[in-house]
Design a protein around this motif. Sequence first.
Motif, PDB file in Angstrom:
ATOM      1  N   PRO A   8     -70.754   7.123  12.267  1.00 36.73           N
ATOM      2  CA  PRO A   8     -71.096   8.203  13.200  1.00 36.73           C
ATOM      3  C   PRO A   8     -72.338   8.950  12.707  1.00 36.73           C
ATOM      4  CG  PRO A   8     -68.756   8.273  12.602  1.00 36.73           C
ATOM      5  CD  PRO A   8     -69.410   7.281  11.688  1.00 36.73           C
ATOM      6  N   TYR A  10     -75.162  12.323  13.424  1.00 35.32           N
ATOM      7  CA  TYR A  10     -75.341  13.651  14.023  1.00 35.32           C
ATOM      8  C   TYR A  10     -76.796  14.072  13.798  1.00 35.32           C
ATOM      9  CZ  TYR A  10     -73.833  18.359  15.487  1.00 35.32           C
ATOM     10  OH  TYR A  10     -73.654  19.544  16.153  1.00 35.32           O
ATOM     11  N   CYS A  25     -71.972  10.192   8.512  1.00 33.97           N
ATOM     12  CA  CYS A  25     -70.799  10.829   7.930  1.00 33.97           C
ATOM     13  C   CYS A  25     -70.751  10.612   6.411  1.00 33.97           C
ATOM     14  CB  CYS A  25     -69.531  10.262   8.564  1.00 33.97           C
ATOM     15  SG  CYS A  25     -69.285   8.502   8.215  1.00 33.97           S
ATOM     16  N   GLN A  87     -69.956  17.578  10.777  1.00 35.38           N
ATOM     17  CA  GLN A  87     -69.737  17.185  12.173  1.00 35.38           C
ATOM     18  C   GLN A  87     -69.722  15.659  12.316  1.00 35.38           C
ATOM     19  OE1 GLN A  87     -68.637  18.856  14.477  1.00 35.38           O
ATOM     20  NE2 GLN A  87     -69.348  20.955  14.435  1.00 35.38           N
ATOM     21  N   SER A  89     -68.803  13.684  10.141  1.00 34.05           N
ATOM     22  CA  SER A  89     -67.593  13.218   9.439  1.00 34.05           C
ATOM     23  C   SER A  89     -66.314  13.607  10.168  1.00 34.05           C
ATOM     24  CB  SER A  89     -67.573  13.798   8.014  1.00 34.05           C
ATOM     25  OG  SER A  89     -68.745  13.438   7.310  1.00 34.05           O
ATOM     26  N   ASP A  90     -66.431  14.092  11.409  1.00 34.02           N
ATOM     27  CA  ASP A  90     -65.278  14.458  12.230  1.00 34.02           C
ATOM     28  C   ASP A  90     -64.460  15.563  11.579  1.00 34.02           C
ATOM     29  OD1 ASP A  90     -63.743  14.318  14.527  1.00 34.02           O
ATOM     30  OD2 ASP A  90     -62.382  12.800  13.723  1.00 34.02           O
ATOM     31  N   GLU A  91     -65.158  16.560  11.035  1.00 29.74           N
ATOM     32  CA  GLU A  91     -64.485  17.671  10.361  1.00 29.74           C
ATOM     33  C   GLU A  91     -64.688  18.984  11.118  1.00 29.74           C
ATOM     34  OE1 GLU A  91     -62.528  17.578   7.837  1.00 29.74           O
ATOM     35  OE2 GLU A  91     -62.797  15.504   7.168  1.00 29.74           O
ATOM     36  N   ASP A  92     -64.827  18.885  12.448  1.00 36.63           N
ATOM     37  CA  ASP A  92     -65.089  20.103  13.222  1.00 36.63           C
ATOM     38  C   ASP A  92     -63.913  21.071  13.163  1.00 36.63           C
ATOM     39  OD1 ASP A  92     -66.715  21.627  15.264  1.00 36.63           O
ATOM     40  OD2 ASP A  92     -64.860  21.335  16.383  1.00 36.63           O
ATOM     41  N   LYS A  93     -62.692  20.563  13.256  1.00 39.11           N
ATOM     42  CA  LYS A  93     -61.511  21.427  13.227  1.00 39.11           C
ATOM     43  C   LYS A  93     -61.152  21.768  11.786  1.00 39.11           C
ATOM     44  CE  LYS A  93     -60.523  21.600  17.680  1.00 39.11           C
ATOM     45  NZ  LYS A  93     -61.814  21.160  18.175  1.00 39.11           N
ATOM     46  N   SER A 112     -62.836  25.905  15.315  1.00 37.75           N
ATOM     47  CA  SER A 112     -63.788  24.822  15.559  1.00 37.75           C
ATOM     48  C   SER A 112     -65.141  25.248  15.007  1.00 37.75           C
ATOM     49  CB  SER A 112     -63.904  24.539  17.058  1.00 37.75           C
ATOM     50  OG  SER A 112     -65.105  23.834  17.346  1.00 37.75           O
ATOM     51  N   THR A 261     -63.333  19.750   2.214  1.00 38.52           N
ATOM     52  CA  THR A 261     -63.178  18.501   2.938  1.00 38.52           C
ATOM     53  C   THR A 261     -62.821  17.341   2.027  1.00 38.52           C
ATOM     54  OG1 THR A 261     -64.743  19.222   4.645  1.00 38.52           O
ATOM     55  CG2 THR A 261     -64.394  16.847   4.432  1.00 38.52           C
TER      56      THR A 261
END
Length: 263
Positions: A8, A10, A25, A87, A89-93, A112, A261
């Motif tokens: 992914p 960004y 990521c 972001q 790395s899909d760590e938004d939440k 978020s 993270t």
Amino acid sequence: MLPNFSYPVYTVVCPQSKYTYDVRCLVVGDEDRLLQSSTFAYSVLDNINKVIWSCIVNKPDNITDFNAFLANTTQKDRDAFVYSILQASDEDKQVIDVTCAYCGTKQTVEISLESCFNANIYPGEPGEMINNVVDINVELKNHIVNAKLKVPTLAREKEIFYHFGQRNLPLHVLTLLLHISELNIIDKKTDKPIQEAKILPDIEATLVPLPHKVRRKLTKAISDNFAQYGMNLQYKFFCSKPDCGKENIHELDVTDLLFRTIV
């Protein structure tokens, strides 16, 4: 044979240098590098810089190597890189433990990062702010203190820690040294410099004996010219205690988030 992964990606627009990059990521090797950081402050920063560099998949033509990256990236740009890598790395939440500033009640909130994100990007051309020099004069009774200020890059930060890493410099001195590229003392009568400092040890030696008025004026100039451009992650929550319920505003530290993270 190892698989050819598609990671992914960004896009990040650096708020101060205004250069645009694409970052991927985090991978296991990046996490290992970060976890190997020592407690020495620059070890942590150096490893973050190297992880950012390893995550870059698309960059401006003038960023030819790691040293060019350090020379053209500011401390506030680094925050934007870390946010973008999180972001990707899909760590938004994020689940955050918080404490009410009014009554001390502890609670957990989910946020978020995207909803917290706020950026003020330098309005000029890419690279312009990196190269800008702000010339400041501070008048004393018999002398004028002339300082040339620049936005602190990661290369300047590295230079600071190389020269002063084993010393516990006061934060206000460290901040000034990060920004001052040249410091001159000028005699008012002759209008000629009686002291010129262009390298870090000389700048520190010239700076420290100066009156408090100089620090105050230079600190204000730094704030006026550089502090407004950057990013932050600010979020609100309401206290869960029924007889309080007040709104709190907190700000997240992206470096703390990065290490949360990976552990």
